[in-house]
Design a protein around this motif. Structure first.
Motif, PDB file in Angstrom:
ATOM      1  N   TYR A 420       9.268  -4.287  -0.763  1.00 39.93           N
ATOM      2  CA  TYR A 420      10.214  -5.097  -1.394  1.00 39.93           C
ATOM      3  C   TYR A 420      10.526  -6.439  -0.604  1.00 39.93           C
ATOM      4  O   TYR A 420       9.285  -7.204  -0.547  1.00 39.93           O
ATOM      5  N   ASP A 421      11.612  -6.848  -0.095  1.00 41.15           N
ATOM      6  CA  ASP A 421      11.673  -7.903   0.651  1.00 41.15           C
ATOM      7  C   ASP A 421      10.899  -7.925   2.142  1.00 41.15           C
ATOM      8  O   ASP A 421      10.425  -8.660   2.794  1.00 41.15           O
ATOM      9  N   GLN A 422      11.028  -6.477   2.448  1.00 44.18           N
ATOM     10  CA  GLN A 422      10.140  -6.115   3.497  1.00 44.18           C
ATOM     11  C   GLN A 422       9.308  -4.784   3.218  1.00 44.18           C
ATOM     12  O   GLN A 422       9.695  -4.305   2.192  1.00 44.18           O
ATOM     13  N   LEU A 423       8.790  -4.161   4.160  1.00 47.40           N
ATOM     14  CA  LEU A 423       7.986  -2.949   3.850  1.00 47.40           C
ATOM     15  C   LEU A 423       8.635  -2.086   4.574  1.00 47.40           C
ATOM     16  O   LEU A 423       9.362  -2.088   5.887  1.00 47.40           O
ATOM     17  N   PHE A 424       9.152  -0.909   3.912  1.00 52.69           N
ATOM     18  CA  PHE A 424       9.965   0.063   4.388  1.00 52.69           C
ATOM     19  C   PHE A 424       9.019   1.431   4.302  1.00 52.69           C
ATOM     20  O   PHE A 424       8.665   2.084   3.131  1.00 52.69           O
ATOM     21  N   LEU A 425       8.733   2.094   5.442  1.00 49.03           N
ATOM     22  CA  LEU A 425       7.757   3.296   5.599  1.00 49.03           C
ATOM     23  C   LEU A 425       8.573   4.475   6.045  1.00 49.03           C
ATOM     24  O   LEU A 425       9.467   4.182   7.061  1.00 49.03           O
ATOM     25  N   CYS A 426       8.502   5.568   5.323  1.00 46.81           N
ATOM     26  CA  CYS A 426       9.263   6.701   5.680  1.00 46.81           C
ATOM     27  C   CYS A 426       8.347   7.904   5.745  1.00 46.81           C
ATOM     28  O   CYS A 426       7.217   7.876   4.912  1.00 46.81           O
ATOM     29  N   LEU A 485       5.667 -10.705   6.153  1.00 46.40           N
ATOM     30  CA  LEU A 485       4.342 -10.248   5.168  1.00 46.40           C
ATOM     31  C   LEU A 485       4.032 -11.383   4.395  1.00 46.40           C
ATOM     32  O   LEU A 485       5.001 -12.233   3.771  1.00 46.40           O
ATOM     33  N   GLU A 486       2.674 -11.415   3.878  1.00 44.76           N
ATOM     34  CA  GLU A 486       2.327 -12.342   2.884  1.00 44.76           C
ATOM     35  C   GLU A 486       2.747 -11.703   1.537  1.00 44.76           C
ATOM     36  O   GLU A 486       2.523 -10.636   1.404  1.00 44.76           O
ATOM     37  N   MET A 487       3.124 -12.707   0.636  1.00 41.42           N
ATOM     38  CA  MET A 487       3.382 -12.120  -0.755  1.00 41.42           C
ATOM     39  C   MET A 487       2.026 -11.904  -1.521  1.00 41.42           C
ATOM     40  O   MET A 487       1.078 -12.389  -1.284  1.00 41.42           O
ATOM     41  N   HIS A 513       1.956  -2.827  -2.364  1.00 45.50           N
ATOM     42  CA  HIS A 513       1.801  -4.186  -2.713  1.00 45.50           C
ATOM     43  C   HIS A 513       3.028  -5.091  -2.590  1.00 45.50           C
ATOM     44  O   HIS A 513       4.016  -4.606  -3.161  1.00 45.50           O
ATOM     45  N   THR A 514       2.854  -6.138  -1.918  1.00 36.97           N
ATOM     46  CA  THR A 514       4.189  -6.743  -1.651  1.00 36.97           C
ATOM     47  C   THR A 514       4.573  -7.770  -3.129  1.00 36.97           C
ATOM     48  O   THR A 514       3.451  -8.000  -3.980  1.00 36.97           O
ATOM     49  N   VAL A 519      11.545 -12.419  -2.989  1.00 35.47           N
ATOM     50  CA  VAL A 519      12.703 -11.522  -3.578  1.00 35.47           C
ATOM     51  C   VAL A 519      14.154 -12.392  -3.728  1.00 35.47           C
ATOM     52  O   VAL A 519      14.571 -12.987  -2.568  1.00 35.47           O
ATOM     53  N   LEU A 520      14.649 -12.233  -4.958  1.00 34.63           N
ATOM     54  CA  LEU A 520      15.945 -12.907  -5.013  1.00 34.63           C
ATOM     55  C   LEU A 520      17.067 -11.701  -5.202  1.00 34.63           C
ATOM     56  O   LEU A 520      16.993 -10.657  -5.682  1.00 34.63           O
TER      57      LEU A 520
END
Length: 727
Positions: A420-426, A485-487, A513-514, A519-520
């Protein structure tokens, strides 16, 4: 002096390269095997004889003039006699050919130690193996430098006892001379004066290599296919038809340039070599530390065993002595024991005064013995209850004691992992995995190398650095956030755990995929007022739920005469006036009808306050779908919504009058390009475009949501906010 000592040190480091793999000594008269390894001529001969082949008839020198007696091996002076058990092979040695009726030639197989396999020598055996003159020259330079002139080469023509040290050698005469003798045997103006003079040596070599099959023919060509030197006659053989054959000068130049480049590359990467040596030494230290830990454990167990054994033995000895004394005392109470025998003799005494005088002590002893007999207890506790050991835990630990295993490959939680606005990996570790101290998260952008450069060249190396793996080290916990990250890019992510045993295996790679635009972040707006009996907005203003209320029941009461459904509108608390923006939300699958999209702020406000007056198809909230074609051509609609409900999304399609349906994704993405007046809807999980529409962007545009009947939606929380809340 320091330069000289450095040169000697470098030459000494050559020694292991100059050793014969058979005799482990510096090579003498080396010959080149078909596998390109060199071995002493005598060693090769002895190996063949030891393997059951007949002793070869060695020439004075293979493919070159004879070596001097000074350099000939003692083994060469005593050649092995032909083996009586195995007849000489007509196809081996110097035999020029064979008759048609004779059997097939004996093919010699030589066990090459560096190759670890048998090498075929051919029909002629060692005769086909050329002498390695270059290696001989290197050996001679090595001996001269290391010996530092300690071995003098004497003139072979001075008359003893006045022989002088040789100053020159003659390659044609194959002899060593002092200055005077050289002038004497090479008079000026004679053919001998043209002889080639060299440094004094004990091992004269031929000037050039000659063909083993064609006497005195120089080897002027090189076959790249066979990797053999050829003379002009060998080049014409049918076996070399179609082979890549080069002049030996060209092969020499190409090979010399290649070796020079390789040597310079290694010399220029000495820091890398040193780093690798350090890494290897560290690995050796780690293996030694592991062995030392096992020895320490054994020593600790042995020390504890000795301590417990000593304490137990001391207590056993003390108690044993006490019990042994008690045994002796009890044995005295037996019928034939001393006290009983003495008492029986005492009772025979008839003299009363004497009896009374002597029996008093015996009476005391017997009374005490009776008391002990009636109240018998052990003089020492034999149970050793204070020395009991509960070793069940220790035995369990020792039974389960094993070498620490690195963590297994983590399993990515695809339901919680998102971009989303950043990558979140779990992720999580499998149940059977060893625990991890920390994790290493690696990610890279997936893309085509710019310019189409090959990955092997310089541009490829730069591209690999740009698109290579980036790493987050020592990540605690089972989740990580990656920013900057790049959009509109695909990123590949993987993770692995680490503990005392080192790093484990990588997880399976996951692709994220970013978003296609920044992101608003916004909240659900209630400034226009809400229908409190139907719409409920959460305290954080990021979640809304529509509950069918009294108005819907009233509408259902008139279902036989008319059908009227009420719609409730929510908007975002931002107004977009420029740029590209992206946001995402999730719609509850059980929702009846929910519309997600955008609209002109002024028109949305009109429709919110006067929904009954907005009956024109052009101003219908769903005009992005079904407004008239003629209106769409004139100007873009003020609203653009995507309708979903009952687990599906409805999408208009030009080829289908009734439109198409698509399964409702877990998250829906919306991207607004204000300058182009274009709205694109995505499956937010895969960033797959679902549908694209247009909206009038002549004024501020707001995110909008419309409920018809029961339903619920939630705005996607920013990863940055989620990370803050969980920290």
């Amino acid at each position: 002096e320091s330069l000289h000592s450095h040169l000697i040190s470098n030459m000494k480091s050559l020694e292991h390269e100059l050793h014969c793999h058979v005799c482990k000594d510096i090579v003498k008269q080396p010959v080149v095997l078909p596998c390109q390894h060199s071995v002493c001529l005598m060693c090769a001969s002895e190996v063949l004889v030891a393997n059951g082949y007949p002793a070869p008839e060695l020439p004075p020198e293979p493919n070159s003039p004879a070596s001097t007696p000074n350099t000939r091996s003692p083994r060469q002076a005593r050649p092995h006699p032909p083996s009586p058990s195995m007849p000489r092979s007509p196809g081996y040695g110097t035999y020029p050919g064979r008759r048609r009726k004779e059997g097939p030639p004996l093919v010699m197989m030589f066990p090459c130690i560096p190759c670890g396999r048998d090498v075929e020598l051919g029909e002629k055996g060692l005769t086909d193996c050329l002498r390695n003159l270059t290696l001989e020259r290197i050996v001679e330079r090595y001996r001269h430098t290391v010996s530092l002139g300690s071995v003098a080469v004497m003139c072979q023509f001075c008359k003893p006892p006045h022989a002088l040290e040789a100053t020159k050698g003659c390659a044609d005469c194959r002899a060593n001379f002092c200055n005077e003798c050289f002038k004497l045997y090479h008079p000026w103006g004679t053919p001998r004066a043209q002889h080639e003079h060299i440094q004094p040596t004990l091992n004269f070599r031929p000037k050039v290599l000659t063909c083993p099959d064609h006497d005195q023919e120089k080897l002027q060509f090189y076959c790249r296919s066979c990797q053999r030197l050829l003379c002009p006659l060998c080049k014409l053989r049918r076996i070399h038809t179609g082979h890549k054959i080069l002049p030996v000068a060209q092969a020499y130049q190409a090979l010399k340039e290649k070796i020079t480049k390789e040597m310079n590359y290694i010399l220029s990467n000495q820091d890398t070599v040193l780093a690798q040596i350090t890494q290897l030494e560290s690995a050796i230290t780690q293996t030694e530390q592991l062995a030392q830990s096992i020895r320490d454990l054994t020593a600790a167990l042995a020390e504890r065993h000795a301590s417990l054994t000593q304490a137990l033995e001391k207590a056993r000895q003390k108690r044993g002595e006490a019990l042994a004394a008690q045994v002796s005392e009890r044995q005295g109470l037996m019928e034939h024991a001393g006290l009983m025998a003495f008492t029986q003799e005492l009772l025979k005494e008839t003299d009363q005064p004497c009896f009374v005088q002597a029996a008093r002590q015996t009476h005391n002893r017997l009374s005490k013995a009776i008391e002990n007999l009636q109240h018998f207890t052990l003089a020492a506790d034999p149970s050793f209850r204070h020395f009991q050991l509960d070793v069940s835990k220790e035995l369990k630990l020792l039974t389960e004691l094993n070498f620490t295993q690195a963590p297994l490959a983590p399993v990515i939680d695809t339901q919680r992992t998102l971009a989303y606005d950043q990558l979140f990996l779990c992720w999580r570790l499998p149940q059977e995995s060893a625990p991890a101290w920390h994790f290493s998260v690696e990610y890279r952008r997936r893309g085509v190398v710019p310019g189409g450069a090959s990955r092997g060249g310089i541009r490829g190396g730069l591209a690999a650095a740009r698109w290579g793996w980036q790493r987050l080290d020592e990540v605690s916990g089972t989740s990580a956030v990656i920013d900057r990250l790049e959009m509109d890019s695909v990123y590949v992510l993987r993770v692995r755990g680490c503990n005392k045993a080192g790093y484990g295996d990588y997880s399976e790679e996951v692709y994220l995929h970013t978003p296609p635009a920044p992101v608003l972040n916004f909240y659900l707006d209630s400034r226009w007022g809400l229908h409190a009996d139907r719409l409920v907005v959460s305290k954080e203003q990021r979640c809304a739920r529509s509950v069918p209320g009294l108005s819907l029941l009233q509408a259902a009461d008139h279902a036989l005469t008319s059908c009227h459904l009420t719609s409730d509108l929510l908007v975002g608390d931002v107004a977009i006036t420029q740029g590209r923006h992206y946001w995402a939300c999730s719609v509850e699958p059980g929702s009846y009808l929910v519309k997600v999209g955008v609209g002109l702020e002024s028109k949305l406000q009109e429709w919110f306050h006067l929904p009954q007056d907005m009956a024109s198809p052009r101003y219908d909230p769903d005009s992005g779908h079904d407004s008239g074609a003629e209106d769409a051509l004139d100007s873009a609609p003020p609203f653009c919504f995507l309708t979903m409900g009952m687990g599906k999304i409805y999408m208009p399609h030009p080829s289908s009058p009734t439109g198409l349906t698509y399964p409702l994704p877990p998250r829906l993405g919306v991207c607004l390009d204000f300058e182009k007046g274009r709205v694109t809807f995505y499956d937010a999980h895969s960033l797959r475009p679902l549908w694209e529409g247009h909206v009038d962007c002549s004024g501020p545009v707001c995110p909008a949501f419309c409920f018809i009947g029961g339903g619920a939606l939630q705005l996607q929380e920013l990863v940055a906010n989620r990370n803050y809340l969980h920290s």
